[in-house]
Write an enzyme that holds these catalytic residues in place. Structure first.
Site, mmCIF file in Angstrom:
data_model
loop_
_atom_site.group_PDB
_atom_site.id
_atom_site.type_symbol
_atom_site.label_atom_id
_atom_site.label_comp_id
_atom_site.label_asym_id
_atom_site.label_seq_id
_atom_site.Cartn_x
_atom_site.Cartn_y
_atom_site.Cartn_z
ATOM 1 N N ASN A 9 -1.441 29.583 36.789
ATOM 2 C CA ASN A 9 -2.454 28.540 36.956
ATOM 3 C C ASN A 9 -2.200 27.931 38.330
ATOM 4 O O ASN A 9 -1.264 27.163 38.514
ATOM 5 C CB ASN A 9 -2.308 27.486 35.853
ATOM 6 C CG ASN A 9 -3.217 26.296 36.097
ATOM 7 O OD1 ASN A 9 -4.080 26.318 36.971
ATOM 8 N ND2 ASN A 9 -3.018 25.243 35.312
ATOM 9 N N TRP A 10 -3.055 28.311 39.279
ATOM 10 C CA TRP A 10 -2.796 27.893 40.668
ATOM 11 C C TRP A 10 -3.169 26.435 40.916
ATOM 12 O O TRP A 10 -2.858 25.893 41.969
ATOM 13 C CB TRP A 10 -3.590 28.793 41.626
ATOM 14 C CG TRP A 10 -3.177 30.229 41.623
ATOM 15 C CD1 TRP A 10 -2.277 30.848 40.790
ATOM 16 C CD2 TRP A 10 -3.659 31.246 42.508
ATOM 17 N NE1 TRP A 10 -2.167 32.176 41.107
ATOM 18 C CE2 TRP A 10 -3.009 32.457 42.156
ATOM 19 C CE3 TRP A 10 -4.571 31.270 43.552
ATOM 20 C CZ2 TRP A 10 -3.252 33.657 42.814
ATOM 21 C CZ3 TRP A 10 -4.821 32.470 44.214
ATOM 22 C CH2 TRP A 10 -4.165 33.643 43.848
ATOM 23 N N LYS A 11 -3.882 25.822 39.966
ATOM 24 C CA LYS A 11 -4.332 24.433 40.144
ATOM 25 C C LYS A 11 -5.087 24.314 41.479
ATOM 26 O O LYS A 11 -5.762 25.253 41.871
ATOM 27 C CB LYS A 11 -3.138 23.472 40.009
ATOM 28 C CG LYS A 11 -2.371 23.737 38.704
ATOM 29 C CD LYS A 11 -1.371 22.681 38.344
ATOM 30 C CE LYS A 11 -0.676 23.070 37.044
ATOM 31 N NZ LYS A 11 0.256 22.053 36.581
ATOM 32 N N HIS A 95 -6.525 21.816 29.691
ATOM 33 C CA HIS A 95 -5.240 21.620 30.370
ATOM 34 C C HIS A 95 -4.905 20.128 30.387
ATOM 35 O O HIS A 95 -5.797 19.292 30.459
ATOM 36 C CB HIS A 95 -5.305 22.172 31.799
ATOM 37 C CG HIS A 95 -3.965 22.194 32.454
ATOM 38 N ND1 HIS A 95 -3.433 21.081 33.066
ATOM 39 C CD2 HIS A 95 -3.026 23.163 32.524
ATOM 40 C CE1 HIS A 95 -2.218 21.389 33.509
ATOM 41 N NE2 HIS A 95 -1.957 22.648 33.190
ATOM 42 N N GLU A 97 -3.932 18.257 32.614
ATOM 43 C CA GLU A 97 -4.502 17.508 33.755
ATOM 44 C C GLU A 97 -5.981 17.212 33.522
ATOM 45 O O GLU A 97 -6.489 16.181 33.958
ATOM 46 C CB GLU A 97 -4.250 18.283 35.051
ATOM 47 C CG GLU A 97 -2.779 18.184 35.456
ATOM 48 C CD GLU A 97 -2.162 19.456 35.989
ATOM 49 O OE1 GLU A 97 -2.903 20.321 36.509
ATOM 50 O OE2 GLU A 97 -0.922 19.597 35.876
ATOM 51 N N GLU A 167 1.966 23.389 26.185
ATOM 52 C CA GLU A 167 2.514 22.826 27.409
ATOM 53 C C GLU A 167 2.884 21.363 27.165
ATOM 54 O O GLU A 167 2.015 20.483 27.233
ATOM 55 C CB GLU A 167 1.470 22.893 28.538
ATOM 56 C CG GLU A 167 1.028 24.307 28.872
ATOM 57 C CD GLU A 167 0.463 24.403 30.294
ATOM 58 O OE1 GLU A 167 1.008 25.213 31.057
ATOM 59 O OE2 GLU A 167 -0.468 23.675 30.635
ATOM 60 N N GLY A 173 5.397 20.389 35.886
ATOM 61 C CA GLY A 173 5.626 19.973 37.266
ATOM 62 C C GLY A 173 6.811 19.043 37.441
ATOM 63 O O GLY A 173 6.985 18.438 38.500
ATOM 64 N N SER A 213 7.182 24.029 33.808
ATOM 65 C CA SER A 213 8.372 24.335 34.625
ATOM 66 C C SER A 213 8.999 25.693 34.285
ATOM 67 O O SER A 213 10.226 25.824 34.257
ATOM 68 C CB SER A 213 9.402 23.206 34.523
ATOM 69 O OG SER A 213 8.862 21.999 35.041
ATOM 70 N N GLY A 234 2.660 27.217 36.532
ATOM 71 C CA GLY A 234 2.034 26.476 37.625
ATOM 72 C C GLY A 234 2.727 26.772 38.944
ATOM 73 O O GLY A 234 2.510 27.821 39.558
ATOM 74 N N GLY A 235 3.591 25.862 39.373
ATOM 75 C CA GLY A 235 4.205 25.949 40.701
ATOM 76 C C GLY A 235 4.818 27.305 41.044
ATOM 77 O O GLY A 235 4.617 27.812 42.155
HETATM 78 P P1 13P Z 1 4.422 23.962 36.247
HETATM 79 O O1 13P Z 1 4.819 25.393 35.965
HETATM 80 O O2 13P Z 1 4.241 23.669 37.712
HETATM 81 O O3 13P Z 1 5.293 22.992 35.533
HETATM 82 O O4 13P Z 1 2.934 23.784 35.619
HETATM 83 C C1 13P Z 1 2.703 24.190 34.317
HETATM 84 C C2 13P Z 1 1.264 24.157 34.058
HETATM 85 O O5 13P Z 1 0.635 23.106 34.015
HETATM 86 C C3 13P Z 1 0.579 25.447 33.871
HETATM 87 O O6 13P Z 1 -0.703 25.270 33.383
#
Ligand code: 13P
Length: 255
Positions: A9-11, A95, A97, A167, A173, A213, A234-235
C-alpha cells in the site's frame, strides 16, 4: 488452500517515474516466489502507468480507495469500473487512514465493498483497533464490528473471495509490530467470526492479511502463523530491496 498474498500500500507516495521503477524492480522477487501472490497499490494517478509497466508480470494491481456510485456528479471521486478499466484487480477499502483521517464509517465502507464486487474488483477490507481500544479490552468488539458491518449483505460466494487485512492502528507507521501472539489471536478470532457469519468452508477460503510495520526482519515469524495469509505493507513496500526481501521471507514461511 489459501495463497499467501503480499501487497504494497504505497499511500500518497512516489512520482510517476518512481512508481514504474519500483514495479520493474519488484519483478524478479515476484517471479522467484510463485507460491506468493504479490500486489501493489499505487496512487490513483499512477494506476494506468503501473498497469502498463506490469503487463506480462504476475504482480497484481490494486487501488487504495474508490467511491460506491457507478458514475455521475461526484467531484474528485473514482468508481469501481474506472479501476477495472485501468487494470486493477484489488481495491483497499476501510483503511484506518480512511476511517480516522477522512471519517469513513462502516456503512459507507460496506457500500464500497458491495460496489467493488459488483464491478468485478476484489476488496481488501481493512479492520483494526486503536491503541485506546486495545488498552480498554475492546479489540474483539471493534474488529467484530468492522468485519460484520463491512461484509453486510454479501453472499458467501463473494465473501469467500474478499481479503481482510487486520491492521492494528497502533502498529501502522509506528515501528511497533503486533507480536505474533497478538496477531494470531485476532486472526483466529476473525476466522471464527467468519464461520459464524457464513460457514466453515467460506471462512477457511478467506485470506486474512496482517498489516502494521511489516518489515523484512519480522515477516517470517508473522507469515509462519497458520491463520496469517499475507501482509499489507506500507513503508517497507516503497523500496525495491525491502519489499523484495519481504516477498522472499513470505515465500520461505509458506514453503
Ligand atoms: P506500515 O507498514 O507503514 O506500518 O503501514 C501499514 C499499512 O497501513 C498498510 O496498509
Amino acid at each position: 488452500m489459501r495463497k499467501m498474498f503480499i501487497c504494497g500500500n504505497w499511500k500518497m507516495n512516489t512520482t510517476a517515474a518512481e512508481a514504474v521503477r519500483l514495479l520493474d524492480g519488484l519483478k524478479p522477487a515476484a517471479a522467484a516466489a510463485p507460491a506468493v501472490e504479490v500486489g501493489a497499490c499505487p496512487p490513483f494517478v499512477y494506476l494506468a502507468g503501473a498497469s502498463a509497466a506490469l503487463k506480462g508480470s504476475a504482480i497484481a494491481l490494486g487501488a487504495q480507495n474508490m467511491y460506491f456510485e457507478a458514475s455521475g456528479a461526484f467531484t474528485g471521486e473514482i468508481s469501481a469500473s474506472m479501476l477495472t478499466d485501468v487494470g486493477c484487480k484489488y481495491v483497499i477499502l476501510g483503511h484506518s487512514e480512511r476511517r480516522h483521517v477522512f471519517g469513513e464509517g462502516d456503512e459507507l465502507i460496506n457500500k464500497k465493498v458491495r460496489a467493488a464486487f459488483a464491478a468485478g474488483l476484489i476488496p481488501i477490507l481493512c479492520v483494526g483497533e486503536l491503541l485506546e481500544e486495545r488498552e480498554s479490552g475492546n479489540t474483539e468488539a471493534v474488529v467484530k464490528r468492522h468485519v460484520t458491518e463491512g461484509l453486510r449483505g454479501l453472499a458467501a460466494s463473494d465473501a469467500a473471495r474478499i481479503v481482510i487485512a487486520y491492521e492494528p492502528v497502533w502498529a501502522i507507521g509506528t515501528g511497533k509490530t503486533a507480536t505474533p501472539e497478538q496477531a494470531n489471536d485476532v486472526h483466529v478470532f476473525i476466522r471464527g467470526l467468519l464461520a459464524e457469519l457464513y460457514d466453515v468452508e467460506t471462512a477457511s477460503a478467506i485470506r486474512i492479511q496482517y498489516g502494521g510495520s511489516v518489515k523484512p526482519d519480522n515477516t517470517f515469524d508473522l507469515m509462519s502463523l497458520p491463520e496469517v495469509d499475507g501482509a499489507l505493507v506500507g513503508g517497507a513496500s516503497l523500496k525495491v530491496d525491502s519489499f523484495s526481501q519481504i516477498i522472499k521471507e513470505a515465500a520461505r514461511a509458506c514453503s
